[in-house]
Design an enzyme around this catalytic site. Sequence first.
Site, short mmCIF file in Angstrom:
data_model
loop_
_atom_site.label_atom_id
_atom_site.label_comp_id
_atom_site.label_asym_id
_atom_site.label_seq_id
_atom_site.Cartn_x
_atom_site.Cartn_y
_atom_site.Cartn_z
N ASP A 57 0.83 -1.20 0.00
CA ASP A 57 0.00 0.00 0.00
C ASP A 57 0.86 1.25 0.00
OD1 ASP A 57 0.94 -0.46 2.55
OD2 ASP A 57 -1.03 -0.71 3.44
N HIS A 58 0.22 2.38 -0.06
CA HIS A 58 0.90 3.68 -0.10
C HIS A 58 0.63 4.42 1.20
CE1 HIS A 58 2.07 3.60 -4.40
NE2 HIS A 58 1.07 2.72 -4.45
N PRO A 59 1.51 5.36 1.55
CA PRO A 59 1.38 6.08 2.82
C PRO A 59 0.27 7.13 2.77
CG PRO A 59 3.28 6.87 1.60
CD PRO A 59 2.71 5.73 0.82
N MET A 60 -0.92 6.75 3.16
CA MET A 60 -2.08 7.64 3.04
C MET A 60 -2.05 8.80 4.02
SD MET A 60 -5.02 5.07 1.66
CE MET A 60 -6.25 5.91 2.50
#
Length: 189
Positions: A57-60
Amino acid sequence: MDDDSRFGAFVEIGRGSRISNSHFGDYSYCDRFADIANARIGKFSNIAASARIGATDHPMEKASLHHFHYRSDDYWDDADRDEDWFARRRARLAHIGHDTWIGAMAMVKPGVTVGHGAVVAAGAVVTRDVPPYTIVTGVPAAPLRRRLSADTEARLMALAWWDWDHATLRERLEDFRQLSAEAFLDRYE
């Protein structure tokens, strides 16, 4: 495939699949173009084509979602990778139990456990743990029904046939093919 991945006996990895920081138990396989990262796969797991397990995932919570700030060395000669970000990502493991079926193009998110004997329908997106012997479907995945009766499920868990050796599996192959789960349990409990 990377050096952090391990594979048990009789494991098959389909053409075009990408495997990273993952362990496959004996007899498990993934079909073509599976993308599996940061996962622990039990024995006899069936993973269909284009399934994605432990999708990174990406750093939201950051100002940007883009990977330039954690893959910084790809953009600047004087910048390092954010190893802390990668360590956190690698620690969020997806766990897939024994004798499971992950359908085509299904996704199992990081940190999720799919219990023994469970089925994830094609195209489902699993964001929460799946109990053993449960069939889930949809986006996000929700229980459709139990595979077997609660009594049969408990008996199969206690039998743990997936721990039998190769010779025993061969000896009992015809009973796997011919008998219902209940009849199989009656014979081998």
